[in-house]
Design an enzyme around this catalytic site. Structure first.
Site, PDB file in Angstrom:
ATOM      1  N   ASP A 148       0.945  -1.202   0.036  1.00  0.00           N
ATOM      2  CA  ASP A 148      -0.076   0.110  -0.070  1.00  0.00           C
ATOM      3  C   ASP A 148       1.133   1.169   0.010  1.00  0.00           C
ATOM      4  O   ASP A 148       1.741   1.541   1.060  1.00  0.00           O
ATOM      5  CB  ASP A 148      -0.798  -0.187   1.334  1.00  0.00           C
ATOM      6  CG  ASP A 148      -1.920   0.917   1.192  1.00  0.00           C
ATOM      7  OD1 ASP A 148      -1.741   1.888   0.496  1.00  0.00           O
ATOM      8  OD2 ASP A 148      -3.229   0.769   1.585  1.00  0.00           O
ATOM      9  N   LYS A 152      -1.467   9.683   0.343  1.00  0.00           N
ATOM     10  CA  LYS A 152      -1.861  11.259   0.867  1.00  0.00           C
ATOM     11  C   LYS A 152      -0.508  11.242   1.592  1.00  0.00           C
ATOM     12  O   LYS A 152       0.031  10.377   2.542  1.00  0.00           O
ATOM     13  CB  LYS A 152      -2.967  11.184   1.734  1.00  0.00           C
ATOM     14  CG  LYS A 152      -4.371  11.256   1.099  1.00  0.00           C
ATOM     15  CD  LYS A 152      -5.609  11.260   1.886  1.00  0.00           C
ATOM     16  CE  LYS A 152      -6.716  11.243   0.919  1.00  0.00           C
ATOM     17  NZ  LYS A 152      -7.970  11.383   1.763  1.00  0.00           N
TER      18      LYS A 152
END
Length: 243
Positions: A148, A152
């Protein structure tokens, strides 16, 4: 893309302490519905191929019943790549770690169907596995494929590849052992390169000090093929433990 089972250490100067910290997680626990095949994998495959934290520090020769080169994959997703690698290298042993239960079931079902015996599986946090179950200097390779990327900026601290993690992982690799990463997110590739270039005791195996060509031993997944059709690039990094 697989969410990877590990806590993100956030104190790079204290790797051992960081291994015990659970405040920041670099994965999202996902249950998900399981197919009949995945349930079969867990029901029939887990008693034979499953490993748990309560086993403590493992004697890997005893676990596999032999001496052999050993690879640990962190966050194997649905297990396609791990199974393919194990089938292609029966002389090697593979340990997979994944928190996504359907993925665990999918891999174990594939293992049963393929009749391979050189895979063992954890279904928990990889940091806990490294800390509690994997002996120092016991691994020839560690694989981290498509973790992952936490896009952000405020979530970048959740990325697993940080200095504390690199140092903790180095202890588990043999001298000469390789940490192989792959990502299709360029900012994360750049982050991996920056962190690993700064991590002590590693050498970048890329001739130009950046990324290696796609290694033949890394299988191409459905996820990667879909990305290629969309024009996505993939960056591979290999760093070897040198001390």
């Amino acid at each position: 893309m697989s969410d990877n089972p590990q806590n993100q250490p956030d104190t790079p100067d204290q790797p051992e302490e960081a291994l015990h910290r659970r405040a920041i997680r670099s994965f999202v626990m996902r249950a998900g519905r399981m197919t009949d095949a995945q349930k079969r994998g867990v029901d029939q495959g887990w008693p034979r191929f499953g490993l748990s934290l309560d086993l403590g520090m493992l004697d890997l020769d005893h676990v596999f019943g032999r001496e052999a080169p050993r690879t640990l994959e962190i966050g194997f997703g649905m297990g396609q790549s791990l199974l393919e690698m194990a089938q292609a290298a029966p002389e090697q042993d593979f340990i997979g770690v994944e928190v996504h239960r359907p993925g665990v079931g999918s891999l174990l079902n594939g293992v049963l169907n393929a009749g391979v015996d050189n895979i063992r599986v954890f279904d928990c946090d990889a940091i806990e596995v490294l800390n509690r179950c994997i002996p120092d200097g016991s691994l020839d390779r560690v694989l981290l494929f498509f973790p992952d990327p936490w896009h952000k900026k405020k979530h970048n601290k959740r990325r697993i590849v940080q200095l504390a993690f690199a140092e903790a992982l180095r202890q588990k690799l043999k001298v000469g052992g390789v940490f192989h990463m792959a990502t299709d997110w360029q900012p994360y590739a750049e982050h991996m390169l920056e962190v690993m270039s700064a991590a002590p005791g590693y050498r970048n195996l890329a001739e130009d000090g950046t990324y290696v060509p796609r290694p033949e031993e890394r299988p191409v997944t459905k996820f990667e093929r879909r990305g290629e059709r969309l024009g996505h690039d993939v960056w591979d990094l290999k760093f070897a433990r040198v001390e």
